[in-house]
Design an enzyme around this catalytic site. Sequence first.
Site, mmCIF file in Angstrom:
data_model
loop_
_atom_site.group_PDB
_atom_site.id
_atom_site.type_symbol
_atom_site.label_atom_id
_atom_site.label_comp_id
_atom_site.label_asym_id
_atom_site.label_seq_id
_atom_site.Cartn_x
_atom_site.Cartn_y
_atom_site.Cartn_z
ATOM 1 N N ASP A 24 77.982 51.179 22.161
ATOM 2 C CA ASP A 24 78.530 51.402 20.804
ATOM 3 C C ASP A 24 79.030 52.820 20.515
ATOM 4 O OD1 ASP A 24 77.574 48.847 20.708
ATOM 5 O OD2 ASP A 24 76.198 49.131 19.033
ATOM 6 N N GLU A 72 79.547 47.115 18.603
ATOM 7 C CA GLU A 72 78.987 46.264 17.549
ATOM 8 C C GLU A 72 80.177 45.845 16.701
ATOM 9 O OE1 GLU A 72 75.461 47.764 15.639
ATOM 10 O OE2 GLU A 72 75.510 46.232 14.084
ATOM 11 N N LYS A 129 79.465 42.586 20.423
ATOM 12 C CA LYS A 129 78.178 41.958 20.093
ATOM 13 C C LYS A 129 77.967 41.946 18.582
ATOM 14 C CE LYS A 129 75.656 46.299 20.855
ATOM 15 N NZ LYS A 129 75.250 46.552 19.481
ATOM 16 N N VAL A 157 74.733 55.025 21.468
ATOM 17 C CA VAL A 157 74.111 55.199 20.150
ATOM 18 C C VAL A 157 73.817 53.848 19.509
ATOM 19 C CG1 VAL A 157 75.291 57.399 19.828
ATOM 20 C CG2 VAL A 157 76.388 55.317 18.977
ATOM 21 N N THR A 158 72.862 53.838 18.586
ATOM 22 C CA THR A 158 71.883 54.878 18.360
ATOM 23 C C THR A 158 70.639 54.567 19.199
ATOM 24 O OG1 THR A 158 70.871 53.744 16.444
ATOM 25 C CG2 THR A 158 72.681 55.276 15.994
ATOM 26 N N CYS A 162 70.470 50.118 18.651
ATOM 27 C CA CYS A 162 71.144 49.248 19.623
ATOM 28 C C CYS A 162 70.790 49.587 21.061
ATOM 29 C CB CYS A 162 72.646 49.296 19.403
ATOM 30 S SG CYS A 162 73.099 48.506 17.835
ATOM 31 N N GLN A 202 52.940 54.481 29.296
ATOM 32 C CA GLN A 202 52.154 53.419 29.931
ATOM 33 C C GLN A 202 52.753 53.009 31.279
ATOM 34 O OE1 GLN A 202 50.651 50.458 26.826
ATOM 35 N NE2 GLN A 202 52.475 51.302 25.813
HETATM 36 C C1 C5J Z 1 73.703 50.838 16.629
HETATM 37 C C2 C5J Z 1 73.173 50.595 14.292
HETATM 38 N N1 C5J Z 1 74.732 50.799 17.466
HETATM 39 N N2 C5J Z 1 72.436 51.709 14.273
HETATM 40 N N3 C5J Z 1 73.840 50.232 15.406
HETATM 41 O O1 C5J Z 1 72.664 51.414 16.914
HETATM 42 O O2 C5J Z 1 73.264 49.926 13.307
#
Ligand code: C5J
Length: 221
Positions: A24, A72, A129, A157-158, A162, A202
């Site tokens: 993204d 996205e 997506k 990101v972020t 995502c 872990q």
């Molecule tokens: C992503 C979001 N790409 N933060 N989307 O992390 O809404």
Amino acid sequence: MPIIHAQPFDYIFEPARSALIVIDMQRDFIEPGGFGESLGNDVSLLAAIVPTVAALLALCRRHGITVIHTREAHRPDLSDCPPAKRERGAASLRIGDPGPMGRILVAGEPGNDILPAVAPLAGEIIIDKPGKGAFYATALGEILRLKGITHLIFAGVTTEVCVQTTLREANDRGYECLLIEDATESYFPAFKAATLEMVRAQGAIVGWTAPLAALAAGLET
Ligand code: C5J
């Protein structure tokens, strides 16, 4: 096989059976006027990683690692956007609303494009997506299976939304996942730091983390 000095221990992978997934890196998240800013975030934090992601892309391309980009993105009729997703948050602009870069988070709009500095090359795979995870409602799983991919390197990101969702989806599907620390970013530095720690805690419970320099050292020595 390259050995990457990662945390919590070395990450060993075969480039020909590995893919870089860049999550993204879109104008909607990184430039003023998009979805990220509409949620009240300081998008300049994310812009800072663009050169590192570009260098990571160049490195992986040089070493024959499959490159996959995600966006996205919702259909223009929003039929793939659950009302719960659209209505949630204190957004001044909601998904599908017209913004300075076109309709927010809608496929084909200028804001939905990947930034030119990290844009896909011809032939690279792009996954649109509708969710935060890149496996949900996409062909990603089938594409990785057909290519015989076993190891995934993550950037984008972020970090805690995502990127982490997709990394966890991948871990549950049996992929060995490495998150590149300086090629991912969050609007919230504490959330990024926590994500890096929880991924590798872990005994690499869901994956490994390493800076780009460690990946480059492993690949190029
Ligand atoms: C992503 C979001 N790409 N933060 N989307 O992390 O809404």
